[in-house]
Write a protein that holds these residues in place. Structure first.
Motif, mmCIF file in Angstrom:
data_model
loop_
_atom_site.group_PDB
_atom_site.id
_atom_site.type_symbol
_atom_site.label_atom_id
_atom_site.label_comp_id
_atom_site.label_asym_id
_atom_site.label_seq_id
_atom_site.Cartn_x
_atom_site.Cartn_y
_atom_site.Cartn_z
ATOM 1 N N GLN A 9 50.043 38.177 38.826
ATOM 2 C CA GLN A 9 48.819 38.938 38.921
ATOM 3 C C GLN A 9 48.882 39.722 39.695
ATOM 4 O OE1 GLN A 9 46.507 35.882 38.254
ATOM 5 N NE2 GLN A 9 44.462 36.392 38.787
ATOM 6 N N TYR A 16 46.491 48.262 37.047
ATOM 7 C CA TYR A 16 45.979 48.338 37.097
ATOM 8 C C TYR A 16 43.841 49.109 37.569
ATOM 9 C CZ TYR A 16 47.570 47.723 32.440
ATOM 10 O OH TYR A 16 48.482 47.782 31.378
ATOM 11 N N ARG A 17 44.533 48.326 39.165
ATOM 12 C CA ARG A 17 43.047 48.485 39.662
ATOM 13 C C ARG A 17 42.160 49.979 39.805
ATOM 14 N NH1 ARG A 17 45.851 47.561 45.652
ATOM 15 N NH2 ARG A 17 47.233 49.276 45.608
ATOM 16 N N ASP A 22 38.656 46.373 32.077
ATOM 17 C CA ASP A 22 38.793 45.190 31.036
ATOM 18 C C ASP A 22 38.439 45.614 29.825
ATOM 19 O OD1 ASP A 22 36.247 44.901 32.508
ATOM 20 O OD2 ASP A 22 36.063 43.059 33.170
ATOM 21 N N GLN A 23 37.745 45.805 29.629
ATOM 22 C CA GLN A 23 37.787 45.734 28.470
ATOM 23 C C GLN A 23 38.301 46.962 27.252
ATOM 24 O OE1 GLN A 23 34.853 46.735 30.145
ATOM 25 N NE2 GLN A 23 33.539 45.536 30.292
ATOM 26 N N LEU A 25 41.511 46.709 28.315
ATOM 27 C CA LEU A 25 42.782 46.138 27.991
ATOM 28 C C LEU A 25 42.106 44.399 26.737
ATOM 29 C CD1 LEU A 25 43.970 45.285 31.862
ATOM 30 C CD2 LEU A 25 44.708 47.156 30.797
ATOM 31 N N PHE A 26 40.877 44.536 27.921
ATOM 32 C CA PHE A 26 40.919 43.534 26.408
ATOM 33 C C PHE A 26 41.226 43.746 24.384
ATOM 34 C CE2 PHE A 26 38.253 41.371 23.181
ATOM 35 C CZ PHE A 26 38.721 39.506 22.958
ATOM 36 N N TYR A 69 48.743 40.976 29.001
ATOM 37 C CA TYR A 69 47.452 42.038 29.088
ATOM 38 C C TYR A 69 45.877 40.800 29.003
ATOM 39 C CZ TYR A 69 48.508 46.104 26.843
ATOM 40 O OH TYR A 69 49.161 47.552 26.541
ATOM 41 N N THR A 70 46.541 39.031 28.790
ATOM 42 C CA THR A 70 45.570 38.619 29.496
ATOM 43 C C THR A 70 45.735 38.592 31.070
ATOM 44 O OG1 THR A 70 46.177 37.096 27.331
ATOM 45 C CG2 THR A 70 45.361 36.130 29.749
ATOM 46 N N ILE A 73 43.902 42.125 32.880
ATOM 47 C CA ILE A 73 42.725 41.069 32.247
ATOM 48 C C ILE A 73 41.214 40.373 33.973
ATOM 49 C CG2 ILE A 73 40.327 40.068 31.361
ATOM 50 C CD1 ILE A 73 41.421 41.190 29.036
ATOM 51 N N LEU A 76 41.820 41.592 37.355
ATOM 52 C CA LEU A 76 40.425 42.770 37.282
ATOM 53 C C LEU A 76 39.530 42.298 37.626
ATOM 54 C CD1 LEU A 76 41.785 45.625 35.360
ATOM 55 C CD2 LEU A 76 42.327 46.057 37.099
ATOM 56 N N ASN A 77 39.602 40.921 37.203
ATOM 57 C CA ASN A 77 38.583 40.406 37.744
ATOM 58 C C ASN A 77 37.977 39.413 38.253
ATOM 59 O OD1 ASN A 77 36.118 40.586 35.338
ATOM 60 N ND2 ASN A 77 37.639 40.915 34.248
#
Length: 116
Positions: A9, A16-17, A22-23, A25-26, A69-70, A73, A76-77
């Motif tokens: 993580q 990615y920061r 995140d959209q 990446l989703f 990717y999970t 995301i 990033l959140n």
């Protein structure tokens, strides 16, 4: 070498920061999920596979992408997936009457290694 959820993580957050959306990446996560389904269909014979394809290796690679990717995301959140996984498993263990939960399982395995 083994990697922890926390290490992965932190690594993905670092990558990615400064531009990870995140959209986006989703969307990649969904794409990779489809690729997992494709490999599983080939393994089950529901879809034609080339004799030269290493379906086991492909499945591993696609599942690694799903995890990537999970966790990205989540990073990033600001979600601590380690704690979330443990807490969610505790609830599921009670709900589904498991004989042990994740924490008990891990502690048992660690104890087995120490007593060897």
């Amino acid at each position: 070498m083994k990697v922890t959820i926390e290490e992965l993580q932190a690594y993905l957050f670092d990558n990615y920061r400064n531009g990870g959306i995140d959209q986006g990446l989703f969307m990649k996560l969904e794409e990779e999920g489809g690729e997992v389904a494709e490999v599983l269909n080939k393994k089950a014979g529901r879809k034609a596979a080339d004799d030269k394809e290493d379906l086991q290796a492909q499945l591993g690679n696609e599942l690694a992408d799903v995890i990537h990717y999970t966790i990205a995301i989540a990073a990033l959140n600001g979600l601590d997936m380690n704690d979330i996984i443990i807490n969610k498993d505790k609830v599921a263990s009670v709900k589904y009457n498991h004989r042990t939960d994740l924490v008990q399982f891990i502690l048992s395995k660690r104890n087995d290694k120490t007593n060897r």
